[in-house]
Design a protein around this motif. Sequence first.
Motif, PDB file in Angstrom:
ATOM      1  N   UNK A 197       0.825  -1.196   0.000  1.00 22.65           N
ATOM      2  CA  UNK A 197       0.000   0.000   0.000  1.00 22.65           C
ATOM      3  C   UNK A 197       0.870   1.262   0.000  1.00 22.65           C
ATOM      4  N   UNK A 198       1.926   1.243   0.813  1.00 21.17           N
ATOM      5  CA  UNK A 198       2.804   2.413   0.877  1.00 21.17           C
ATOM      6  C   UNK A 198       3.484   2.656  -0.470  1.00 21.17           C
ATOM      7  N   UNK A 249       4.060  20.428   1.035  1.00 26.83           N
ATOM      8  CA  UNK A 249       4.437  20.176  -0.357  1.00 26.83           C
ATOM      9  C   UNK A 249       4.634  18.682  -0.639  1.00 26.83           C
ATOM     10  N   UNK A 250       4.448  18.334  -1.929  1.00 25.20           N
ATOM     11  CA  UNK A 250       4.707  16.957  -2.372  1.00 25.20           C
ATOM     12  C   UNK A 250       6.141  16.881  -2.863  1.00 25.20           C
ATOM     13  N   UNK A 251       6.827  15.723  -2.890  1.00 26.17           N
ATOM     14  CA  UNK A 251       6.385  14.472  -2.265  1.00 26.17           C
ATOM     15  C   UNK A 251       6.511  14.510  -0.742  1.00 26.17           C
ATOM     16  N   UNK A 252       5.635  13.788  -0.097  1.00 29.56           N
ATOM     17  CA  UNK A 252       5.596  13.822   1.370  1.00 29.56           C
ATOM     18  C   UNK A 252       6.235  12.577   1.956  1.00 29.56           C
ATOM     19  N   UNK A 253       6.739  12.756   3.152  1.00 25.22           N
ATOM     20  CA  UNK A 253       7.357  11.613   3.836  1.00 25.22           C
ATOM     21  C   UNK A 253       6.333  10.940   4.742  1.00 25.22           C
ATOM     22  N   UNK A 254       6.391   9.622   4.794  1.00 22.56           N
ATOM     23  CA  UNK A 254       5.553   8.919   5.770  1.00 22.56           C
ATOM     24  C   UNK A 254       6.097   9.184   7.164  1.00 22.56           C
ATOM     25  N   UNK A 255       5.225   9.458   8.117  1.00 18.25           N
ATOM     26  CA  UNK A 255       5.650   9.666   9.497  1.00 18.25           C
ATOM     27  C   UNK A 255       5.983  11.111   9.815  1.00 18.25           C
ATOM     28  N   UNK A 257       5.577  14.760  11.234  1.00 23.09           N
ATOM     29  CA  UNK A 257       4.871  15.143  12.463  1.00 23.09           C
ATOM     30  C   UNK A 257       3.655  16.022  12.179  1.00 23.09           C
ATOM     31  N   UNK A 258       3.827  16.990  11.254  1.00 20.96           N
ATOM     32  CA  UNK A 258       2.697  17.883  10.962  1.00 20.96           C
ATOM     33  C   UNK A 258       1.531  17.112  10.343  1.00 20.96           C
ATOM     34  N   UNK A 259       1.881  16.166   9.474  1.00 18.48           N
ATOM     35  CA  UNK A 259       0.832  15.343   8.849  1.00 18.48           C
ATOM     36  C   UNK A 259       0.116  14.506   9.902  1.00 18.48           C
ATOM     37  N   UNK A 260       0.907  14.013  10.885  1.00 20.24           N
ATOM     38  CA  UNK A 260       0.317  13.202  11.949  1.00 20.24           C
ATOM     39  C   UNK A 260      -0.688  14.028  12.750  1.00 20.24           C
ATOM     40  N   UNK A 261      -0.373  15.330  12.940  1.00 20.33           N
ATOM     41  CA  UNK A 261      -1.274  16.188  13.699  1.00 20.33           C
ATOM     42  C   UNK A 261      -2.595  16.379  12.937  1.00 20.33           C
ATOM     43  N   UNK A 262      -2.462  16.616  11.620  1.00 19.40           N
ATOM     44  CA  UNK A 262      -3.667  16.772  10.790  1.00 19.40           C
ATOM     45  C   UNK A 262      -4.498  15.484  10.796  1.00 19.40           C
ATOM     46  N   UNK A 263      -3.779  14.381  10.778  1.00 19.45           N
ATOM     47  CA  UNK A 263      -4.449  13.087  10.792  1.00 19.45           C
ATOM     48  C   UNK A 263      -5.295  12.936  12.058  1.00 19.45           C
ATOM     49  N   UNK A 264      -4.704  13.343  13.197  1.00 17.51           N
ATOM     50  CA  UNK A 264      -5.423  13.273  14.473  1.00 17.51           C
ATOM     51  C   UNK A 264      -6.676  14.131  14.442  1.00 17.51           C
ATOM     52  N   UNK A 265      -6.531  15.315  13.858  1.00 15.35           N
ATOM     53  CA  UNK A 265      -7.654  16.250  13.773  1.00 15.35           C
ATOM     54  C   UNK A 265      -8.806  15.628  12.966  1.00 15.35           C
ATOM     55  N   UNK A 266      -8.424  15.001  11.845  1.00 18.54           N
ATOM     56  CA  UNK A 266      -9.437  14.373  10.980  1.00 18.54           C
ATOM     57  C   UNK A 266     -10.127  13.204  11.672  1.00 18.54           C
ATOM     58  N   UNK A 267      -9.312  12.386  12.348  1.00 16.96           N
ATOM     59  CA  UNK A 267      -9.895  11.229  13.039  1.00 16.96           C
ATOM     60  C   UNK A 267     -10.900  11.673  14.080  1.00 16.96           C
ATOM     61  N   UNK A 268     -10.541  12.776  14.808  1.00 17.19           N
ATOM     62  CA  UNK A 268     -11.444  13.297  15.830  1.00 17.19           C
ATOM     63  C   UNK A 268     -12.753  13.749  15.192  1.00 17.19           C
ATOM     64  N   UNK A 269     -12.627  14.391  13.991  1.00 17.66           N
ATOM     65  CA  UNK A 269     -13.832  14.871  13.309  1.00 17.66           C
ATOM     66  C   UNK A 269     -14.707  13.714  12.848  1.00 17.66           C
ATOM     67  N   UNK A 270     -14.053  12.641  12.390  1.00 16.72           N
ATOM     68  CA  UNK A 270     -14.830  11.510  11.891  1.00 16.72           C
ATOM     69  C   UNK A 270     -15.539  10.793  13.025  1.00 16.72           C
ATOM     70  N   UNK A 271     -14.780  10.577  14.115  1.00 17.97           N
ATOM     71  CA  UNK A 271     -15.340   9.800  15.223  1.00 17.97           C
ATOM     72  C   UNK A 271     -16.121  10.674  16.198  1.00 17.97           C
TER      73      UNK A 271
END
Lengths: 274, 276
Positions: A197-198, A249-255, A257-271
């Motif tokens: 997948x990655x 900017x692209x390309x992005x790195x997996x892992x 920190x800023x992306x992880x923060x956005x991810x948390x924000x989205x998960x909170x919104x979904x759940x």
Amino acid sequence: MSLHIHERPATSPSAITTNGATRPDAASTTTQAVSLHLRGVEKRFGDNQVLRGIDLDIEAGQFVAIVGKSGCGKSTLLRLLVGLDQHTGGEIAFRGEDGNPAKADARIVFQEPRLLPWFNVAKNVAVGLGEGVDKDEARTKALAALWEVHLRNKAEEWPSQLSGGQRQRVALARALVSRPGLLVLDEPLGALDALTRISMQTLIARVWRELGFTAVLVTHDVSEAVHLADRVIVLDEGRISLDLAIPQPHPRKHGDAELAELEGKLLAAILKDR
Amino acid sequence: MALADLTFSRTLKQTNKRIPSFPRLDRAHVLPLVVPVTLIALWQFGSSTGFISDRIMPSPVAVTQAFWSEAASGDLGHNILVSAGRALAGLLVGGTIGFLLGIINGVSKLSEQLTDTTLQMVRTIPHLALIPLVILWFGIGEEAKLFLTSLGVLFPIYLNTYHGVRNVDRDLLEMGRIYGMSRWSLFRKVIFPGALPSIFVGLRYALGIMWLTLIVSESIAASSGLGYMANNAREFMMTDVVVLALVIYALLGKLADVIARRLEGWTLSWNAAYQK
């Protein structure tokens, strides 16, 4: 399967592939990306209203991810965009890069590759060109599209001889071979293992940067959405509950920190667990 | 006859391991011959020792002699050709009708609703039970044999073609439509190849019914053909010729099956189950 991560500079139009072939010219044909304009789009199946008024504008060439719980209407929305279903209210319009109304020429990649098992890989890709294309021209274009997804050397094989990730790359090549202005991806990596997948995410990101089509990705994987998209939209009970820009900017790195923060924000919104 | 009766289970892939005692021969080529060769040897032994009476069962040597004399007179070759011609004509007529009906009913709901119930009803009538009626209609000429053979092969081909078309992957059909395939393309690229493995099952089953029907109708009313040859020999107590006819049926049946398998292997090379 083995892990396929083939990175190469996006700026080299005649890069050398692993099997020694140079990049075919047909692959560098530019795409006419379309922009999407949805106004109050509704969809109901009998008494069940799945989409309750979606207002959404997507710029040409933008990569938008749609996330949400299952049953939120995200797959329904996709099917409306590619014309597999008809909306029951509101309007959907497409415009070219010049701002004039345009045909969408949308292509879709499903969770399953849906390849024809009795056609070899190259002929499967040529299916994406539609009817009435000259045989030689179809083959040239199919090989060019396979080159894009690093499967040029598998052109003569049967789909049954490929791994799951390779089949999905063939499906991607089939969707891209006609140079669509809009590519819709319906959980395309959902059936793949984590490592494949990655590498597929990296591949999709690169192909999108090179060809410049508008991309709409439906996924249940929030980190995938954040990794790939310029913008993530959260659907909840048929409405847009969050529209979040991902400015990195692209390309992005997996892992990251800023992306992880956005991810948390989205998960909170979904759940909705505040 | 249930649908399950009409489907063959595929034999397991034969192993290609060599056994040391046959340095040049494959086990896969030798093993299938062990049983028939042993049986023929036992049969010859029983006949030679007088354990099996000549009047009940002629010896393999006697059958071989019958083969030579029938072949030398030209009767055997003539009868085989006549029977093979009738068999192929029946397969062509009945097979084409069954195939077309299977495709049309698989694709069109209207046609399916209109004709499937009738076909399922007619299918359950043993077609050999129609012989008295068929003789009244057509007499004892070629038409009667063609009619019976066609009717016999029609149903297995119809059922398996229909079944194959109905079971084509819905996801692939949807994919074809999204990619703008015309109806003809959809049939040629998706429906027909998808139904082909099932159509072959129908064809192989039809080949068996084809011989059966032909031999029975030739035994009842004919002046040439293998069935006539066997029946005629019975009247003169020529058991060697009767057994010769049986051996030829077995060989022809095997030949038809080999041809069908070759066709399968050639057209279904994409399918892992048919890959060599």
